[in-house]
Structure formats: structure tokens, C-alpha cells
Design a protein around this motif. Sequence first.
Motif, PDB file in Angstrom:
ATOM      1  N   GLU A  23       0.826  -1.214   0.000  1.00  0.00           N
ATOM      2  CA  GLU A  23       0.000   0.000   0.000  1.00  0.00           C
ATOM      3  C   GLU A  23       0.856   1.258   0.000  1.00  0.00           C
ATOM      4  N   THR A 202      -8.921  -5.950   2.514  1.00  0.00           N
ATOM      5  CA  THR A 202      -8.980  -4.502   2.753  1.00  0.00           C
ATOM      6  C   THR A 202      -7.949  -3.773   1.913  1.00  0.00           C
ATOM      7  N   TYR A 206      -8.559  -0.918  -1.155  1.00  0.00           N
ATOM      8  CA  TYR A 206      -7.945   0.408  -1.134  1.00  0.00           C
ATOM      9  C   TYR A 206      -7.075   0.645  -2.365  1.00  0.00           C
ATOM     10  N   GLU A 209      -9.016   1.375  -5.546  1.00  0.00           N
ATOM     11  CA  GLU A 209      -9.489   2.760  -5.602  1.00  0.00           C
ATOM     12  C   GLU A 209      -8.348   3.720  -5.937  1.00  0.00           C
ATOM     13  N   ARG A 210      -7.181   3.475  -5.343  1.00  0.00           N
ATOM     14  CA  ARG A 210      -6.019   4.320  -5.643  1.00  0.00           C
ATOM     15  C   ARG A 210      -5.595   4.174  -7.101  1.00  0.00           C
ATOM     16  N   GLY A 251     -14.104   3.529   0.557  1.00  0.00           N
ATOM     17  CA  GLY A 251     -12.756   3.301   1.074  1.00  0.00           C
ATOM     18  C   GLY A 251     -12.304   4.414   1.994  1.00  0.00           C
ATOM     19  N   PRO A 252     -11.045   4.365   2.403  1.00  0.00           N
ATOM     20  CA  PRO A 252     -10.485   5.407   3.279  1.00  0.00           C
ATOM     21  C   PRO A 252     -10.228   6.692   2.489  1.00  0.00           C
ATOM     22  N   ARG A 255      -7.151   9.081   3.159  1.00  0.00           N
ATOM     23  CA  ARG A 255      -5.880   8.570   2.632  1.00  0.00           C
ATOM     24  C   ARG A 255      -5.811   8.747   1.126  1.00  0.00           C
ATOM     25  N   ARG A 256      -6.910   8.535   0.445  1.00  0.00           N
ATOM     26  CA  ARG A 256      -6.930   8.716  -1.009  1.00  0.00           C
ATOM     27  C   ARG A 256      -6.668  10.165  -1.379  1.00  0.00           C
TER      28      ARG A 256
END
Length: 312
Positions: A23, A202, A206, A209-210, A251-252, A255-256
Amino acid sequence: MGVFVFLPLVLPLTAWPIARLAEQHLHPRTATRLLAGVGALMALCSTLCLALIMVVGTAQLPGNPLPDTWSDPEVREAVPYDEVVGKAAIPALVAVAVAAVHTAWRQRRVRRRAERALEGLPPSPVAVLPDDAPYAYALPGRSGAARGRIVVSTGMLARLDSRERRALFAHERAHLTARHHRHLLAARLAARANPFLRPLQTAVAYCAERWADEEAAGEIGNRRVMARAVGKAAMVSRGAPFPVQAGFATGPVPRRVAALLGPVPPARTWPPAFTAAGVALWTAAAGTAVSALSSANSAVALFLVLRAATPL
């Protein structure tokens, strides 16, 4: 073999360090593919090992349809406490099967609900639903030729300006082009097969999405606009009417947004070996590879023991 036969069931615990490192240090595209593949491999090995343990542990029970030679002492020595763990493996394997079937059924039900919501709309790549609730998601196509459709509500479009709408469409188009739903489904099924793989699920969600964020930011040529679109959509969105895999504001999100406001991640698939990130990732990758090979070796060895005991 001794206790080593149980390695495929517990070695997935060693996959979580590479999830964290991937990540943080890998390009989202590489991280998504790597983590989904590692999770699928470890889930397959652990499920196969669980099935073989169940066979060995229950072969000596009266009335079973298995070959009598599978209850020989030479076979039973391959699994410590064979009778106890064999009986325990039965409900565990049933739970894995039920969880996998439920996951597939749930995904099919969500797809049907999404398709019903689009009935009556023209078959265009972008479907705009007359709904004041703000949401947007990517609906994958059923066939290999169909890439799917972008679904967005009028409520979401009304809350974004023209550049942010372009960012939204680019993001969802990236999900469809890269077939992110396949990576997400693989990670979800792996987590159902072995709960120790949930951190990978998880992480894959993430990173997918990134990945879409980076593809969209490159397409529109403005990372700040992309970050603003994600943040604004997250603040106004309450989610789609049903759970979806590739929603725009999922998602988070903090963070994105922080990642989009930072530098562009390097395009290389792996950091240099002599950097701190490279050493950490190579170490974690080697550990995960050893874990996967050990899992496969234990499963294959147990299979060969059963095959050798099977009468011709």
C-alpha cells in the motif's frame, strides 16, 4: 509431516506485512494485482489442505465411503491428532463452502438490483438515474466484449462542477477498463476461505481505488481537481441504494485525498532493491513466497500420501 501439515492454514498470517508495505511503496496497479494473486493462491492452498485433513481424519470412521487403506497407520501418522482435527475440519470446510456460495450469490443479487435500476434507460456507457441521493459507481459488463456502464445519480452530478464530473467519469471508467471487480471478488473469496487473509481484502479494495484515482488524475491532468472531487463526493454521498464494489466515494477517503495531493507514484513496478522500501518489500515478498510454497508443498505431500495408499 507432523505439525507441518497445518502450515497452509496458518501461514496466511505472514501475508499482512506485504499488504501494508505494498500500500505504501508500490504503484497501486502493481499492489492490486500482487495482493489479489497472493490471497487467491494462499486461499486455494489452505482450502485444499483442509479438505485433505478432513479426508484423512474421517477415513477410519465406520460407514465412510473412502478406501479402507486410507485409514492405515502410515496415512494417519501424516496428520497429528487425525481423528480430532478431521472431525473439526468438517464444519470448517462446510463454513468455507457456505461463505463462498453466499459471496457469489450476494454479488449476483447486487448485479440484478443494479440492472433493474437501469431498466428503461438508453444503453449508453453512462447511465444517469433521476435520484436526488448523491452516488456513483461502476457496473461491470457481463460479457468479455462489454466493458460495463458508469452509473451516476442526478444528485451527485448537481453537487460537482464540470471538472469534478470529468474526474468522476474518468475514475469509474478506470474501474471498468482494468476489470477491478475481478480483483475485488478474488480478494473477497480468499478472505472467506481463510479469515487470516482479511487484511489482504482490505488492502486490495484500497489499492483498486487508488489505481482508479491515479488513472483518472492522469487523464484529466490535474491531481488537485481529482482530490477535490473525491473529497466532495465523500462528504455528500450516503452510498448507493445497495452495496457496490467500485463506488466513487468508498474506502479510506482521507488517505486517497492525501495521496492525490502528494507526488505521482513511480511508474516502476518495484522499488530499487538497495533502498529501504526495496529491502523491506523484497523481504516481505520472499517471506510470502516461502509461505505459499510451503502451503503448496504440504498440500501436495498429503495428497501423495493418500494416493500412495489408494489401491490400484
